[in-house]
Motif scaffolding. Structure first.
Motif, PDB file in Angstrom:
ATOM      1  N   ASP A 315       0.829  -1.211   0.000  1.00  0.00           N
ATOM      2  CA  ASP A 315       0.000   0.000   0.000  1.00  0.00           C
ATOM      3  C   ASP A 315       0.857   1.251   0.000  1.00  0.00           C
ATOM      4  O   ASP A 315       0.540   2.247  -0.664  1.00  0.00           O
ATOM      5  CB  ASP A 315      -0.926   0.000   1.218  1.00  0.00           C
ATOM      6  N   THR A 316       1.968   1.228   0.733  1.00  0.00           N
ATOM      7  CA  THR A 316       2.875   2.380   0.756  1.00  0.00           C
ATOM      8  C   THR A 316       3.505   2.593  -0.607  1.00  0.00           C
ATOM      9  O   THR A 316       3.623   3.727  -1.082  1.00  0.00           O
ATOM     10  CB  THR A 316       3.956   2.175   1.819  1.00  0.00           C
ATOM     11  N   ASP A 319       0.978   4.120  -2.972  1.00  0.00           N
ATOM     12  CA  ASP A 319       0.813   5.557  -2.726  1.00  0.00           C
ATOM     13  C   ASP A 319       1.959   6.352  -3.330  1.00  0.00           C
ATOM     14  O   ASP A 319       1.750   7.438  -3.887  1.00  0.00           O
ATOM     15  CB  ASP A 319       0.728   5.823  -1.219  1.00  0.00           C
ATOM     16  N   LYS A 322       1.551   6.678  -7.082  1.00  0.00           N
ATOM     17  CA  LYS A 322       0.473   7.566  -7.513  1.00  0.00           C
ATOM     18  C   LYS A 322       0.868   9.034  -7.444  1.00  0.00           C
ATOM     19  O   LYS A 322       0.174   9.887  -8.002  1.00  0.00           O
ATOM     20  CB  LYS A 322      -0.766   7.336  -6.642  1.00  0.00           C
ATOM     21  N   GLN A 323       1.953   9.343  -6.755  1.00  0.00           N
ATOM     22  CA  GLN A 323       2.386  10.735  -6.662  1.00  0.00           C
ATOM     23  C   GLN A 323       2.978  11.172  -7.992  1.00  0.00           C
ATOM     24  O   GLN A 323       3.739  10.447  -8.633  1.00  0.00           O
ATOM     25  CB  GLN A 323       3.418  10.903  -5.554  1.00  0.00           C
ATOM     26  N   LYS A 428      -4.710  -1.345  -1.677  1.00  0.00           N
ATOM     27  CA  LYS A 428      -4.978  -0.110  -2.418  1.00  0.00           C
ATOM     28  C   LYS A 428      -4.820  -0.294  -3.917  1.00  0.00           C
ATOM     29  O   LYS A 428      -5.491   0.377  -4.697  1.00  0.00           O
ATOM     30  CB  LYS A 428      -4.060   0.994  -1.917  1.00  0.00           C
TER      31      LYS A 428
END
Length: 614
Positions: A315-316, A319, A322-323, A428
């Motif tokens: 999940d990290t 994330d 997605k940046q 995610k």
């Protein structure tokens, strides 16, 4: 990790493993260590008698009397690191000023000048105890351990001879892994009796960890500069006062200098004056002890080494992927403009905005939002309690194997809360959500879809049988005044339609999650941690299956089933594993594929050459 290792790690994080020392360039003895502070660690304190009087050999009465007069103090460390009782030797024993012997002998030697001493005869040093973390900060003339003394001695010589910055005043770094790494800050102190009317000092920080020392450079230089400024200001006041009473420059120019009266020009026939005399501060070295102790303590607290619990979770990584990074190196932050919609007769905050949903532990705000936009689901456990187990189980089963879950209703906030709660079941990377729309979105675009009430489901969706629709009917449409014991949603009706009959056996992970949600002893925070741990555990199984099936060539069904048994998974888990495989991060997929190509070696490229003819 056992108890001693854990305690040692805690102690190491509370102080710098370094020695801070004050050094002086003596015109008689050369570079000399004047004062140093270091930290000692131990689990249990040692109580030591603080004897301050000389004891002759064999005089037990004097020893008992001295022990009664003396007090006790605690010391966290080995007795080998501390001072021996002060004794008067029968014959004179020559002690060099830079020997690492007992400080009792150093206190009585006559070879040290005033400028090279910080402790009076019989004074062992200063000690401060941090009982919370069991650390003793000890200040003395020299380091107690011979090996540490050798490192500090070499650093002292280099800091006041060859390793100096331009102008001979300021910070500099030098050292190596064998002799230790040193941050040295040299400075001058005004002295009206010295050559050039100033004396040369340095404060050094010696430690073996080069990276830690360099990262602490701004902190150490800043606070060493503060200490140096205070010492220089005190010495400057004394210097100005002495120059006003008897200007030394004019006196030296008017008198002839010869070897016989050279020392008289320095005052009182002393080769050099101590730093206490130069500043007229009798408590200067106790102050140095406090300064150096604070530096060791604060330097360890501001930047510590910590054990990592493991690599970042999937999940990290998702994330991070997605940046979006701009050309200038900035990370884009996406925000949603707050809209205003009509609820009842007044204007209220749009419930589709993330900040408009009620936050946990804020009952007043929850009540206000509830009055404006209606009730919402707070978490996954809340959704299970309201829908009842049968409906929740079917809905969660569809979500975990990748079927599209559609939520229809007339209240945006309520529809959104259902989707946000169900997203906690998946990693995610597997969540692709459209929380509100007035038209149907295909399943390849989103697996969670929020639709406005009355939106038609296209006919072709019924042919796939890979969907579930949850309709939320408000009280004004159902004409129900009560819904049993459901006090959070009085009058609401929840109907579930799924396009296919699910197998009797559900994924093992779903069963474990439902059991965790049924545990009344689990708070919501504990439940969130438990669900995250379960998801990460199964993502590790998905990684193994991905590398086996996609990155290591073709395998027979028998080999695949054998791997699934090793992973303690059954046939009911295969749809979940296949769907979760699509949620792996791009970073892991590339890494797995690259590693498989590397392992194949030259044979892989030979096959490629034969097939392509290149």
């Amino acid at each position: 990790m056992d108890r001693d290792q854990g305690a040692a790690l805690l102690q190491a994080s509370c102080t710098m493993n370094a020695v801070v020392a004050l050094c002086h360039f003596c015109e008689v003895h050369g570079p000399s260590i004047v004062f140093c502070t270091q930290a000692f660690h131990a689990q249990d304190p040692i109580h030591i008698l603080d004897s301050t009087s000389n004891l002759s050999d064999g005089n037990k009465d004097d020893a008992e009397t001295s022990s009664q007069r003396s007090g006790q103090f605690s010391f966290y460390g080995s007795l080998d690191h501390w001072l021996r009782p002060v004794r008067t030797l029968q014959g004179p024993t020559p002690v060099t000023p830079q020997s690492p012997g007992g400080l009792s002998a150093l206190g009585k030697t006559t070879e040290m000048c005033e400028a090279c001493k910080s402790m009076t005869a019989g004074q062992p040093g200063f000690i401060s105890n941090d009982h919370e973390v069991k650390i003793s900060y000890v200040s003395s003339q020299y380091p107690c351990h011979p090996e540490i003394f050798s490192m500090v001695r070499q650093a002292c010589v280099r800091s006041l001879s060859c390793e100096v910055c331009p102008g001979r005043e300021g910070p500099i770094f030098f050292g190596d892994d064998e002799r230790g790494h040193v941050l040295s800050h040299t400075f001058f102190v005004k002295d009206s009796h010295a050559r050039g009317f100033q004396r040369w000092y340095s404060i050094i920080v010696v430690m073996r960890d080069k990276v830690f020392l360099l990262n602490s450079w701004p902190f150490l230089v800043k606070h060493l500069r503060i200490i140096i400024d205070q010492v220089q200001q005190k010495a400057l006041k004394v210097y100005d006062s002495e120059q006003t009473e008897c200007p030394q420059r004019a006196l030296r120019l008017s008198s002839s200098v010869n070897p016989r009266d050279f020392l008289r020009h320095r005052g009182m026939n002393k080769p050099a004056r101590s730093l206490i005399e130069l500043t007229h501060d009798k408590n200067l070295f106790p102050q140095f002890h406090l300064w150096f102790t604070w530096i060791l303590k604060a330097g360890g607290n501001r930047m510590t080494e910590r054990l990592l619990e493991g690599p970042p979770t999937e999940d990290t990584v998702i994330d991070m992927e997605k940046q979006e990074e701009t050309e200038e190196g900035f990370i884009k932050v996406f925000t949603t403009k707050v809209e205003v919609s009509k609820v009842a007769e007044g204007a209220t905050l749009d419930a589709s905005h993330p900040d408009s949903a009620p936050r946990k532990h804020e009952e007043d705000e929850n009540a206000e939002v509830h009055a404006l936009v209606g009730p919402v689901f707070k978490n996954l456990r809340h959704l299970l309690r309201v829908l009842t187990y049968e409906k929740f189980h079917v809905l969660a089963h569809h979500a975990m194997i990748g079927n599209q879950v559609i939520v229809r209703g007339s209240q945006k906030a309520l529809v959104r809360s259902v989707i946000e709660a169900l997203e906690n079941l998946l990693p995610k990377g597997c969540c692709s959500s459209v929380t509100w729309s007035n038209t149907y979105q295909e399943s390849f675009k989103c697996n969670f879809l929020g639709l406005e009430a009355g939106t038609e489901i296209p006919p072709h969706l019924n042919e796939t049988d890979m969907y579930a629709v949850l309709d939320i009917i408000p009280p004004e449409e159902t004409e129900l005044l009560d819904s049993g014991n459901n006090y959070d949603f009085p009058g609401y009706l929840f109907t579930l339609v799924d396009g296919t009959a699910l197998p009797n056996l559900c994924p093992v992970l779903l069963t474990k999650m439902e059991q965790a949600m049924a545990q009344c002893k689990f708070t919501n925070e504990v439940l969130d941690c438990a669900l995250a741990t379960m998801k990460e555990q199964w993502m590790n199984k998905v990684k193994v299956l991905f590398k086996f099936s996609r990155a290591s060539g073709n395998h027979s069904p028998e080999e695949t089933q054998k791997l699934l048994r090793v992973l303690t998974t059954g046939p009911q888990d295969e749809p979940l594993l296949r769907f979760w495989m699509t949620g792996l991060s791009i970073r892991y997929k590339n890494h797995a594929l690259e590693s498989s190509f590397t392992q194949s070696g030259d044979s892989y490229y030979e096959v490629c050459d034969l097939n392509t003819g290149q």
